[in-house]
Design a protein around this motif. Structure first.
Motif, PDB file in Angstrom:
ATOM      1  N   ASN A   7      41.153  48.398  44.108  1.00 14.50           N
ATOM      2  CA  ASN A   7      42.046  48.001  43.004  1.00 14.50           C
ATOM      3  C   ASN A   7      41.873  46.529  42.651  1.00 14.50           C
ATOM      4  O   ASN A   7      41.865  46.165  41.467  1.00 14.50           O
ATOM      5  CB  ASN A   7      43.509  48.286  43.360  1.00 14.50           C
ATOM      6  N   ASP A   8      41.744  45.675  43.680  1.00 11.02           N
ATOM      7  CA  ASP A   8      41.501  44.255  43.424  1.00 11.02           C
ATOM      8  C   ASP A   8      40.201  44.071  42.648  1.00 11.02           C
ATOM      9  O   ASP A   8      40.138  43.305  41.678  1.00 11.02           O
ATOM     10  CB  ASP A   8      41.391  43.463  44.740  1.00 11.02           C
ATOM     11  N   LEU A   9      39.158  44.768  43.088  1.00 12.33           N
ATOM     12  CA  LEU A   9      37.856  44.653  42.432  1.00 12.33           C
ATOM     13  C   LEU A   9      37.904  45.168  41.000  1.00 12.33           C
ATOM     14  O   LEU A   9      37.261  44.604  40.110  1.00 12.33           O
ATOM     15  CB  LEU A   9      36.784  45.384  43.236  1.00 12.33           C
ATOM     16  N   GLU A  10      38.673  46.242  40.762  1.00 17.31           N
ATOM     17  CA  GLU A  10      38.814  46.758  39.395  1.00 17.31           C
ATOM     18  C   GLU A  10      39.466  45.720  38.485  1.00 17.31           C
ATOM     19  O   GLU A  10      39.029  45.517  37.351  1.00 17.31           O
ATOM     20  CB  GLU A  10      39.630  48.054  39.386  1.00 17.31           C
ATOM     21  N   ARG A  11      40.509  45.063  38.984  1.00 18.01           N
ATOM     22  CA  ARG A  11      41.187  44.042  38.184  1.00 18.01           C
ATOM     23  C   ARG A  11      40.248  42.867  37.901  1.00 18.01           C
ATOM     24  O   ARG A  11      40.212  42.342  36.786  1.00 18.01           O
ATOM     25  CB  ARG A  11      42.457  43.567  38.890  1.00 18.01           C
ATOM     26  N   ILE A  12      39.492  42.453  38.902  1.00 19.42           N
ATOM     27  CA  ILE A  12      38.536  41.363  38.714  1.00 19.42           C
ATOM     28  C   ILE A  12      37.475  41.771  37.700  1.00 19.42           C
ATOM     29  O   ILE A  12      37.132  41.003  36.790  1.00 19.42           O
ATOM     30  CB  ILE A  12      37.887  40.954  40.050  1.00 19.42           C
ATOM     31  N   PHE A  13      36.965  42.998  37.840  1.00 16.48           N
ATOM     32  CA  PHE A  13      35.943  43.491  36.920  1.00 16.48           C
ATOM     33  C   PHE A  13      36.458  43.477  35.484  1.00 16.48           C
ATOM     34  O   PHE A  13      35.769  43.032  34.565  1.00 16.48           O
ATOM     35  CB  PHE A  13      35.495  44.894  37.329  1.00 16.48           C
ATOM     36  N   GLU A  14      37.683  43.950  35.307  1.00 10.48           N
ATOM     37  CA  GLU A  14      38.268  43.988  33.961  1.00 10.48           C
ATOM     38  C   GLU A  14      38.408  42.587  33.378  1.00 10.48           C
ATOM     39  O   GLU A  14      38.177  42.377  32.187  1.00 10.48           O
ATOM     40  CB  GLU A  14      39.628  44.693  33.990  1.00 10.48           C
ATOM     41  N   LYS A  15      38.783  41.619  34.211  1.00 16.55           N
ATOM     42  CA  LYS A  15      38.893  40.230  33.731  1.00 16.55           C
ATOM     43  C   LYS A  15      37.524  39.650  33.386  1.00 16.55           C
ATOM     44  O   LYS A  15      37.388  38.900  32.426  1.00 16.55           O
ATOM     45  CB  LYS A  15      39.566  39.344  34.785  1.00 16.55           C
ATOM     46  N   LEU A  16      36.529  39.990  34.190  1.00 17.79           N
ATOM     47  CA  LEU A  16      35.179  39.485  33.934  1.00 17.79           C
ATOM     48  C   LEU A  16      34.563  40.105  32.688  1.00 17.79           C
ATOM     49  O   LEU A  16      33.789  39.457  31.991  1.00 17.79           O
ATOM     50  CB  LEU A  16      34.258  39.750  35.133  1.00 17.79           C
ATOM     51  N   ASP A  17      34.895  41.350  32.422  1.00 14.67           N
ATOM     52  CA  ASP A  17      34.364  42.064  31.254  1.00 14.67           C
ATOM     53  C   ASP A  17      35.115  41.597  30.007  1.00 14.67           C
ATOM     54  O   ASP A  17      35.938  42.297  29.437  1.00 14.67           O
ATOM     55  CB  ASP A  17      34.515  43.573  31.471  1.00 14.67           C
ATOM     56  N   MET A  18      34.807  40.372  29.588  1.00 18.88           N
ATOM     57  CA  MET A  18      35.560  39.719  28.516  1.00 18.88           C
ATOM     58  C   MET A  18      35.463  40.450  27.182  1.00 18.88           C
ATOM     59  O   MET A  18      36.402  40.415  26.398  1.00 18.88           O
ATOM     60  CB  MET A  18      35.100  38.274  28.367  1.00 18.88           C
ATOM     61  N   ASN A  19      34.336  41.104  26.919  1.00 16.70           N
ATOM     62  CA  ASN A  19      34.201  41.794  25.628  1.00 16.70           C
ATOM     63  C   ASN A  19      34.610  43.261  25.714  1.00 16.70           C
ATOM     64  O   ASN A  19      34.551  43.984  24.726  1.00 16.70           O
ATOM     65  CB  ASN A  19      32.780  41.651  25.071  1.00 16.70           C
ATOM     66  N   GLY A  20      35.036  43.726  26.901  1.00 17.79           N
ATOM     67  CA  GLY A  20      35.567  45.079  27.055  1.00 17.79           C
ATOM     68  C   GLY A  20      34.568  46.194  26.892  1.00 17.79           C
ATOM     69  O   GLY A  20      34.942  47.330  26.604  1.00 17.79           O
ATOM     70  N   PHE A  56      30.939  49.014  36.871  1.00 19.38           N
ATOM     71  CA  PHE A  56      31.843  48.788  38.000  1.00 19.38           C
ATOM     72  C   PHE A  56      31.215  49.181  39.332  1.00 19.38           C
ATOM     73  O   PHE A  56      31.353  48.455  40.318  1.00 19.38           O
ATOM     74  CB  PHE A  56      33.179  49.527  37.797  1.00 19.38           C
ATOM     75  N   ASN A  57      30.536  50.327  39.385  1.00 16.90           N
ATOM     76  CA  ASN A  57      29.916  50.753  40.646  1.00 16.90           C
ATOM     77  C   ASN A  57      28.861  49.747  41.109  1.00 16.90           C
ATOM     78  O   ASN A  57      28.761  49.436  42.295  1.00 16.90           O
ATOM     79  CB  ASN A  57      29.308  52.151  40.514  1.00 16.90           C
ATOM     80  N   GLU A  58      28.093  49.238  40.172  1.00 13.27           N
ATOM     81  CA  GLU A  58      27.083  48.223  40.512  1.00 13.27           C
ATOM     82  C   GLU A  58      27.760  46.915  40.917  1.00 13.27           C
ATOM     83  O   GLU A  58      27.284  46.203  41.805  1.00 13.27           O
ATOM     84  CB  GLU A  58      26.143  48.008  39.326  1.00 13.27           C
ATOM     85  N   PHE A  59      28.895  46.613  40.286  1.00 16.11           N
ATOM     86  CA  PHE A  59      29.673  45.435  40.650  1.00 16.11           C
ATOM     87  C   PHE A  59      30.162  45.557  42.101  1.00 16.11           C
ATOM     88  O   PHE A  59      30.095  44.591  42.874  1.00 16.11           O
ATOM     89  CB  PHE A  59      30.854  45.274  39.689  1.00 16.11           C
ATOM     90  N   MET A  60      30.650  46.726  42.474  1.00 17.36           N
ATOM     91  CA  MET A  60      31.097  46.949  43.861  1.00 17.36           C
ATOM     92  C   MET A  60      29.930  46.798  44.835  1.00 17.36           C
ATOM     93  O   MET A  60      30.088  46.213  45.904  1.00 17.36           O
ATOM     94  CB  MET A  60      31.748  48.331  44.007  1.00 17.36           C
ATOM     95  N   PHE A  61      28.775  47.319  44.468  1.00 18.26           N
ATOM     96  CA  PHE A  61      27.588  47.184  45.315  1.00 18.26           C
ATOM     97  C   PHE A  61      27.230  45.704  45.478  1.00 18.26           C
ATOM     98  O   PHE A  61      26.925  45.229  46.577  1.00 18.26           O
ATOM     99  CB  PHE A  61      26.411  47.964  44.726  1.00 18.26           C
ATOM    100  N   PHE A  62      27.275  44.953  44.382  1.00 16.30           N
ATOM    101  CA  PHE A  62      27.000  43.512  44.402  1.00 16.30           C
ATOM    102  C   PHE A  62      27.980  42.800  45.342  1.00 16.30           C
ATOM    103  O   PHE A  62      27.586  42.001  46.188  1.00 16.30           O
ATOM    104  CB  PHE A  62      27.098  42.958  42.983  1.00 16.30           C
ATOM    105  N   TYR A  63      29.263  43.101  45.218  1.00 17.23           N
ATOM    106  CA  TYR A  63      30.295  42.511  46.077  1.00 17.23           C
ATOM    107  C   TYR A  63      30.014  42.819  47.546  1.00 17.23           C
ATOM    108  O   TYR A  63      30.043  41.934  48.393  1.00 17.23           O
ATOM    109  CB  TYR A  63      31.674  43.026  45.661  1.00 17.23           C
TER     110      TYR A  63
END
Length: 145
Positions: A7-20, A56-63
């Motif tokens: 959930n934390d990572l999802e919120r961070i991802f959403e904030k980083l995805d500035m153009n949605g 998001f899945n690739e973002f989690m892998f990166f993290y």
């Protein structure tokens, strides 16, 4: 080290995805890293991430890959610290070795080092092996935060 939940990572991802668009671009990642004090060029990030944007899945892998790298660095530092205390190089830290090193560092406060050892000595052999030392350092460090 504090691990982030999905959930934390999802919120961070959403904030980083500035153009949605459902992807974090290298530019968006670079912006975030700069705001948190890390300086990377676009080329360095592309090399690190392996692409220009990720879902998001690739973002989690990166993290998770960053966590593994950090964990390996921490482990390496702990091995070096363990060797400082393991004066005779036998793979164990005794209360005498602990006291000697603490005195040399000016950190010994007169406490009984046997009690300090016994608190983290999970196999009750009167000395600390590397895993017990690592647990002591991690627990001590996280309790200070």
């Amino acid at each position: 080290m504090c691990l982030l939940t999905t959930n934390d990572l999802e919120r961070i991802f959403e904030k980083l995805d500035m153009n949605g668009d459902g992807y974090v671009s290298i530019d968006e990642l670079k912006w975030f890293l700069e705001k948190t004090g890390f300086k990377f060029s676009i080329e360095e990030l592309e090399s690190l991430v392996g692409k220009k944007s990720f879902d998001f899945n690739e973002f989690m892998f990166f993290y998770n890959s960053i966590l593994i790298e950090i964990d390996e660095e921490v482990e390496s530092d702990l091995v070096k610290a363990f060797k400082v205390f393991d004066l005779d190089g036998d793979g164990f830290i005794t209360s005498q070795e602990l006291e000697c090193v603490l005195k040399r560092l000016g950190l010994w406060n007169g406490k009984d080092c046997k009690n300090m050892i016994s608190y983290y000595d999970t196999n009750l052999d009167g000395q600390l092996d590397f895993e017990e030392f690592k647990n002591m350092m991690v627990l001590t460090t996280t309790s200070l935060i």
